[in-house]
Design a protein around this motif. Structure first.
Motif, PDB file in Angstrom:
ATOM      1  N   ALA A   6       0.850  -1.195   0.000  1.00 49.81           N
ATOM      2  CA  ALA A   6       0.000   0.000   0.000  1.00 49.81           C
ATOM      3  C   ALA A   6       0.887   1.248   0.000  1.00 49.81           C
ATOM      4  N   PRO A   7       1.561   1.522  -1.131  1.00 47.34           N
ATOM      5  CA  PRO A   7       2.534   2.623  -1.148  1.00 47.34           C
ATOM      6  C   PRO A   7       1.923   3.993  -0.881  1.00 47.34           C
ATOM      7  N   ALA A   8       0.691   4.245  -1.348  1.00 41.97           N
ATOM      8  CA  ALA A   8       0.105   5.575  -1.105  1.00 41.97           C
ATOM      9  C   ALA A   8      -0.178   5.762   0.383  1.00 41.97           C
ATOM     10  N   ALA A   9      -0.667   4.695   1.032  1.00 38.17           N
ATOM     11  CA  ALA A   9      -0.907   4.768   2.475  1.00 38.17           C
ATOM     12  C   ALA A   9       0.419   4.955   3.211  1.00 38.17           C
ATOM     13  N   ARG A  10       1.435   4.212   2.787  1.00 43.60           N
ATOM     14  CA  ARG A  10       2.743   4.372   3.434  1.00 43.60           C
ATOM     15  C   ARG A  10       3.276   5.784   3.238  1.00 43.60           C
ATOM     16  N   GLY A  33       6.253  -5.046  -9.536  1.00 47.01           N
ATOM     17  CA  GLY A  33       7.095  -6.231  -9.418  1.00 47.01           C
ATOM     18  C   GLY A  33       7.884  -6.332  -8.132  1.00 47.01           C
ATOM     19  N   GLY A  34       7.481  -5.601  -7.106  1.00 54.61           N
ATOM     20  CA  GLY A  34       8.181  -5.733  -5.833  1.00 54.61           C
ATOM     21  C   GLY A  34       7.820  -4.601  -4.911  1.00 54.61           C
ATOM     22  N   GLU A  35       8.149  -4.765  -3.652  1.00 58.38           N
ATOM     23  CA  GLU A  35       7.815  -3.763  -2.643  1.00 58.38           C
ATOM     24  C   GLU A  35       8.942  -2.733  -2.539  1.00 58.38           C
ATOM     25  N   GLY A  36       8.579  -1.507  -2.228  1.00 55.99           N
ATOM     26  CA  GLY A  36       9.562  -0.489  -1.891  1.00 55.99           C
ATOM     27  C   GLY A  36      10.539  -0.197  -3.010  1.00 55.99           C
ATOM     28  N   LEU A  37      11.822  -0.196  -2.655  1.00 56.27           N
ATOM     29  CA  LEU A  37      12.850   0.177  -3.620  1.00 56.27           C
ATOM     30  C   LEU A  37      13.330  -0.996  -4.462  1.00 56.27           C
ATOM     31  N   ALA A  38      12.791  -2.189  -4.244  1.00 55.91           N
ATOM     32  CA  ALA A  38      13.276  -3.354  -4.996  1.00 55.91           C
ATOM     33  C   ALA A  38      13.199  -3.141  -6.514  1.00 55.91           C
ATOM     34  N   LEU A  78       6.360   5.133  -4.867  1.00 56.41           N
ATOM     35  CA  LEU A  78       7.451   4.415  -4.201  1.00 56.41           C
ATOM     36  C   LEU A  78       7.152   4.154  -2.728  1.00 56.41           C
ATOM     37  N   GLY A  79       6.150   4.842  -2.185  1.00 52.92           N
ATOM     38  CA  GLY A  79       5.767   4.577  -0.808  1.00 52.92           C
ATOM     39  C   GLY A  79       6.294   5.589   0.186  1.00 52.92           C
ATOM     40  N   GLY A  80       6.707   6.772  -0.282  1.00 50.56           N
ATOM     41  CA  GLY A  80       7.074   7.811   0.671  1.00 50.56           C
ATOM     42  C   GLY A  80       8.252   8.650   0.232  1.00 50.56           C
ATOM     43  N   PRO A  81       8.353   9.856   0.817  1.00 50.81           N
ATOM     44  CA  PRO A  81       9.473  10.741   0.491  1.00 50.81           C
ATOM     45  C   PRO A  81      10.817  10.161   0.923  1.00 50.81           C
ATOM     46  N   ASP A  82      10.826   9.406   2.026  1.00 50.04           N
ATOM     47  CA  ASP A  82      12.072   8.786   2.490  1.00 50.04           C
ATOM     48  C   ASP A  82      12.611   7.827   1.425  1.00 50.04           C
ATOM     49  N   ARG A  83      11.716   6.992   0.897  1.00 49.57           N
ATOM     50  CA  ARG A  83      12.144   6.044  -0.134  1.00 49.57           C
ATOM     51  C   ARG A  83      12.551   6.748  -1.422  1.00 49.57           C
TER      52      ARG A  83
END
Ligand SMILES: O=C(O)CCC(=O)c1ccccc1C(=O)O
Ligand SMILES: [Mg+2]
Length: 378
Positions: free
Chosen positions: A92-96, A260-265, A286-291
């Protein structure tokens, strides 16, 4: 944690290879961290993130967990996206994005520093620097050649040095005519194009050859996402994009970085596959400014140019993306000049207004100083 839904209509819909975008909906979250409230936006978009319903379910689960005493940061524990399976923000990248932004905003507000300084220190490659503006591209949607050239010329007249054209809604020959018409009217503009995955390999090769004559710097996502893998475990879409590189027109994966994968994968996979001259980094996808800042750091290390854009979000996420761009040294023009398309927005005034081809980086504490969501009594 409060979760407030929003729906915003676009005054100027954007025509793309995937249809017309007319409205954006999502949630603003407000999170009280030891008496300092941080806010963040979730603007989910199918093809890029979870659905609106899945986003709401994820945020509701996080809100319930926090009410039961769970530490908000533990939902974000791994910036590489390796949250344990079944955790609320997995997939759930937008929620993250909303939760991560709220945590960062609260921390930055507590320290009295703008968000980009915190992002720079924690996920970037330099100590915090004073950044006043970030260069941005104008975004020109699909249209016949004359309209396209007119819109591009108008953008250049108002100070944009870089223009991005949406392509792929018509055949490659028609798009080549549109690009030629723009080059004719805007001889010294930096041009980019965004096919949103509309082409096959042969079409891409033909179009890239034509675009080279008109000095297009790069094309975003020429080929569709295809996360199936070959015998060596390499993703087919990344291999295919890698094989388009080497010509005068660069290749810039976008959708492929959110699949095709979670986060930065996926970002690491694209860099490892040699699939990119530039990478299009959307903090929401990508799921957040940090990422997003961590992805930019990885891209630079691989010799790949990071570009930050939004999914056409509300003012809070747009300003958050501006902070991400401000945390990247010498960032090229970014796709952050989309606020003008909104008929209505989340904040009464844009904290990151665009003027003369650049966006102003908010310099108040956190994302943008105070908003009504920062006031727990409102
Ligand atoms: O990059 C820009 O100029 C604007 C952002 C943009 O094009 C976009 C907006 C919403 C969803 C997808 C995309 C995209 O880059 O493909
Ligand atoms: Mg794109």
């Amino acid at each position: 944690m409060r979760v407030e839904p929003f729906a915003l209509s676009l005054a100027e819909p954007l025509g793309t290879a995937r249809g017309r975008m007319t409205e954006r909906a999502g949630f603003v979250v407000a999170l009280d961290l030891d008496g300092v409230v941080g806010v963040g936006e979730a603007a989910p978009l199918p093809d890029w993130t979870e659905s609106l319903n899945a986003c709401e379910a994820a945020l509701t689960a996080v809100a319930a967990g926090i009410d039961e005493g769970r530490e908000p940061g533990t939902y974000l524990s791994r910036e590489d996206g390796d949250e344990s399976d079944g955790d609320a923000l997995h997939g759930a990248p937008a929620a993250r994005h909303a939760v991560a932004t709220a945590v960062l905003d609260a921390g930055a507000r507590r320290a009295g520093e703008p968000l980009h300084e915190r992002l720079t220190r924690e996920y970037g490659t330099r100590s915090a620097a004073a950044v006043e503006t970030v260069p941005v591209n104008a975004t020109v949607g699909d249209g016949v050649p004359a309209e396209t050239a007119e819109a591009a010329a108008e953008a250049v007249e108002t100070g944009f040095g870089t223009v991005k054209l949406k392509i792929g809604a018509r055949d490659a020959e028609s798009d080549s005519e549109r690009v030629a018409a723009v080059r004719d009217r805007c001889p010294s503009a930096d041009l980019r194009a965004d096919a949103n995955g509309a082409w096959d390999g042969d079409t891409a090769r033909r179009a890239l050859a034509a675009f080279a004559d008109d000095r297009v710097a790069y094309v975003e996502q020429p080929l569709p996402v295809d996360t199936t893998t070959d015998g060596e475990g390499q993703r087919h879409d990344l291999t295919a994009h890698a094989s388009l590189r080497g010509g005068a027109v660069g290749i810039a994966p976008d959708e492929s970085l959110a699949a095709g994968g979670e986060g930065l994968a996926p970002v690491h996979a694209a860099l490892d596959a040699g699939a990119a001259d530039a990478v299009v980094l959307k903090p929401m996808a990508l799921g957040g400014p940090d990422r997003a800042v961590a992805a930019a750091t990885a891209a630079r290390q691989a010799g790949v140019t990071p570009v930050v854009t939004t999914t056409i979000d509300g003012a809070l996420a747009r300003a958050t993306a501006v902070h991400v761009a401000a945390a990247i040294p010498d960032v090229p023009a970014c796709g952050l000049a989309t606020g003008g398309r909104m008929a209505e927005d989340l904040l009464p005034t844009d904290p990151a207004p665009v003027a003369s081809g650049a966006v102003r980086v908010p310099d108040g504490p956190g994302i943008a100083g105070g908003t009504r969501w920062h006031d727990p009594t409102s």
